[in-house]
Design a protein around this motif. Structure first.
Motif, mmCIF file in Angstrom:
data_model
loop_
_atom_site.group_PDB
_atom_site.id
_atom_site.type_symbol
_atom_site.label_atom_id
_atom_site.label_comp_id
_atom_site.label_asym_id
_atom_site.label_seq_id
_atom_site.Cartn_x
_atom_site.Cartn_y
_atom_site.Cartn_z
ATOM 1 N N GLY A 70 0.815 -1.213 0.000
ATOM 2 C CA GLY A 70 0.000 0.000 0.000
ATOM 3 C C GLY A 70 0.841 1.253 0.000
ATOM 4 N N ARG A 71 1.860 1.285 0.832
ATOM 5 C CA ARG A 71 2.718 2.475 0.880
ATOM 6 C C ARG A 71 3.540 2.640 -0.400
ATOM 7 N N ALA A 72 3.932 1.520 -0.989
ATOM 8 C CA ALA A 72 4.710 1.599 -2.227
ATOM 9 C C ALA A 72 3.928 2.296 -3.335
ATOM 10 N N TYR A 73 2.603 2.129 -3.324
ATOM 11 C CA TYR A 73 1.784 2.675 -4.401
ATOM 12 C C TYR A 73 0.820 3.764 -3.934
ATOM 13 N N GLY A 74 1.012 4.256 -2.704
ATOM 14 C CA GLY A 74 0.256 5.417 -2.254
ATOM 15 C C GLY A 74 -1.169 5.157 -1.834
ATOM 16 N N LEU A 75 -1.463 3.958 -1.320
ATOM 17 C CA LEU A 75 -2.817 3.630 -0.884
ATOM 18 C C LEU A 75 -3.001 3.906 0.604
ATOM 19 N N ASN A 76 -4.245 4.124 1.000
ATOM 20 C CA ASN A 76 -4.609 4.137 2.409
ATOM 21 C C ASN A 76 -4.796 2.689 2.856
ATOM 22 N N ILE A 77 -4.536 2.415 4.152
ATOM 23 C CA ILE A 77 -4.659 1.046 4.650
ATOM 24 C C ILE A 77 -5.346 1.068 6.009
ATOM 25 N N LEU A 78 -6.443 0.310 6.125
ATOM 26 C CA LEU A 78 -7.216 0.265 7.360
ATOM 27 C C LEU A 78 -7.134 -1.122 7.976
ATOM 28 N N ASP A 79 -7.009 -1.143 9.281
ATOM 29 C CA ASP A 79 -6.913 -2.409 10.002
ATOM 30 C C ASP A 79 -8.282 -3.079 10.104
ATOM 31 N N SER A 80 -8.265 -4.364 10.387
ATOM 32 C CA SER A 80 -9.478 -5.161 10.531
ATOM 33 C C SER A 80 -10.223 -4.797 11.814
ATOM 34 N N VAL A 81 -11.410 -5.355 11.977
ATOM 35 C CA VAL A 81 -12.237 -5.086 13.144
ATOM 36 C C VAL A 81 -11.714 -5.840 14.366
ATOM 37 N N TYR A 82 -12.109 -5.346 15.544
ATOM 38 C CA TYR A 82 -11.859 -6.020 16.813
ATOM 39 C C TYR A 82 -13.206 -6.535 17.282
ATOM 40 N N ASN A 83 -13.338 -7.838 17.385
ATOM 41 C CA ASN A 83 -14.657 -8.444 17.547
ATOM 42 C C ASN A 83 -15.310 -8.240 18.916
ATOM 43 N N ASP A 84 -14.509 -8.144 19.968
ATOM 44 C CA ASP A 84 -15.074 -8.057 21.314
ATOM 45 C C ASP A 84 -15.257 -6.590 21.702
ATOM 46 N N PHE A 85 -16.405 -6.023 21.353
ATOM 47 C CA PHE A 85 -16.620 -4.598 21.619
ATOM 48 C C PHE A 85 -16.826 -4.305 23.106
ATOM 49 N N ASP A 97 -14.643 -5.216 25.281
ATOM 50 C CA ASP A 97 -13.282 -5.243 25.808
ATOM 51 C C ASP A 97 -12.527 -3.997 25.338
ATOM 52 N N PRO A 98 -12.824 -2.839 25.925
ATOM 53 C CA PRO A 98 -12.183 -1.603 25.461
ATOM 54 C C PRO A 98 -10.672 -1.594 25.653
ATOM 55 N N ALA A 99 -10.192 -2.231 26.707
ATOM 56 C CA ALA A 99 -8.744 -2.250 26.939
ATOM 57 C C ALA A 99 -8.022 -3.024 25.840
ATOM 58 N N GLY A 100 -8.578 -4.175 25.480
ATOM 59 C CA GLY A 100 -7.982 -4.948 24.402
ATOM 60 C C GLY A 100 -8.050 -4.216 23.081
ATOM 61 N N PHE A 101 -9.164 -3.541 22.845
ATOM 62 C CA PHE A 101 -9.314 -2.770 21.615
ATOM 63 C C PHE A 101 -8.293 -1.635 21.552
ATOM 64 N N GLU A 102 -8.130 -0.937 22.664
ATOM 65 C CA GLU A 102 -7.153 0.152 22.717
ATOM 66 C C GLU A 102 -5.747 -0.352 22.414
ATOM 67 N N GLN A 103 -5.397 -1.479 22.989
ATOM 68 C CA GLN A 103 -4.071 -2.055 22.748
ATOM 69 C C GLN A 103 -3.890 -2.402 21.276
ATOM 70 N N GLU A 104 -4.933 -2.968 20.653
ATOM 71 C CA GLU A 104 -4.828 -3.328 19.239
ATOM 72 C C GLU A 104 -4.729 -2.087 18.358
ATOM 73 N N CYS A 105 -5.431 -1.019 18.725
ATOM 74 C CA CYS A 105 -5.312 0.237 17.976
ATOM 75 C C CYS A 105 -3.875 0.759 18.018
ATOM 76 N N ARG A 106 -3.266 0.701 19.196
ATOM 77 C CA ARG A 106 -1.898 1.197 19.329
ATOM 78 C C ARG A 106 -0.932 0.371 18.492
ATOM 79 N N GLN A 107 -1.142 -0.940 18.491
ATOM 80 C CA GLN A 107 -0.297 -1.797 17.661
ATOM 81 C C GLN A 107 -0.492 -1.471 16.185
ATOM 82 N N ALA A 108 -1.749 -1.309 15.773
ATOM 83 C CA ALA A 108 -2.039 -1.027 14.368
ATOM 84 C C ALA A 108 -1.417 0.286 13.924
#
Length: 291
Positions: A178-193, A195-206
């Protein structure tokens, strides 16, 4: 620079969800005609999505419609209807190859879609990961602008467990392509809504991996995604210092300078400019009160 920190799926078959989306601070609303809609509700959902887009009321939010896959009986009508709608983009699932991108983009041109209507591609099939470089390269001759990771389907196709570590190679390949060709890239969903702490951690990783934002399945995830994918204040201040330093006439011809005690190259200047541009775009959206 368009913020895509939070991209919230909303089932187009749910009238209350479509109305609620008008009040949420999500950067992007994805009206879903695929996974969130039962087969016998597909036609009604399509009409509801088009009616909602025509009615408006979503402010500056980017409006995307996820259609059904190319090999389904609903795809042709989905494309015809959404191409004639006021959507900003069409998200197509189950992309497999660059020829898929070319075919879909050709359909959009054939339906005389407006120039602003872009194509987003879901990367959720093993063959798509293997073909990711050629798919990304299609940006040069098609309407493709964005990749969206889909790990639920990818796990199913791989006959694998939902273990994010398993998808690290796919993420890296997709981000690099995506970066090589100038695309935007969005991460997948986090299924356990719930679990905000787990979601926050995954956002930071992404964000650390290089994703522009995250797709979401529940309104409760919006504020966390907006916070985690925004440039933090310290980085904005640092970016402003870098830009100011390179604007100094004494540094006009220099490739490397020192800023706040750190060696800083012109590649850091480009990153700094991007950080400031994104921060300004987010501030403008927040000030409008309509995202």
């Amino acid at each position: 620079m368009k913020p895509r920190r939070s991209c919230l799926y909303m089932p187009a078959s749910n009238a209350r969800a479509l109305e609620k989306a008008k009040t949420l601070p999500a950067d992007t609303i994805i009206l879903d005609l695929e996974d969130a809609v039962a087969p016998d509700a597909k036609d009604d959902a399509r009409k509801a999505a088009c009616d909602a887009l025509a009615e408006g009321g979503y402010g500056k939010r980017e409006m995307v419609v996820r259609v059904n896959a190319m090999d389904t009986p609903w795809f042709a009508q989905d494309m015809e209807s959404i191409c004639a709608s006021k959507a900003d983009a069409i998200l197509v699932p189950k992309i497999r190859s660059a020829s898929d991108i070319a075919e879909i983009s050709g359909i959009m041109d054939g339906e005389k879609a407006t120039e602003k209507l872009s194509l987003w591609a879901m990367i959720e099939m093993p063959i798509a990961v293997l073909n990711i470089a050629s798919i990304a390269e299609a940006v040069a001759s098609t309407r493709l602008t964005t990749f969206v990771m889909g790990f639920n389907d990818l796990a199913k196709e791989m006959r694998a467990e939902q273990d994010r570590a398993l998808f690290t190679p796919a993420m890296a390949q997709t981000i690099m392509a995506g970066r090589a060709y100038g695309l935007n890239i969005l991460d997948s969903v986090y299924n356990d809504f719930k679990d905000p702490a787990g979601f926050e951690q995954e956002c930071r990783q992404a964000k650390a991996y290089g994703f522009d934002g995250k797709t979401l399945i529940h309104p409760s995830q919006v504020d966390i995604a907006n916070r985690e994918f925004a440039p933090d204040d310290a980085k904005v201040v640092e970016a402003q210092a870098i830009v100011a330093a390179f604007k100094d006439p004494e540094n006009a011809d220099k490739g490397v300078i020192t800023v706040n005690g750190k060696m800083t190259e012109r590649l850091h200047l480009e990153q700094a400019e991007q950080t400031i541009a994104m921060a300004e775009a987010i501030a403008a959206a927040d000030q409008s009160g309509t995202h």
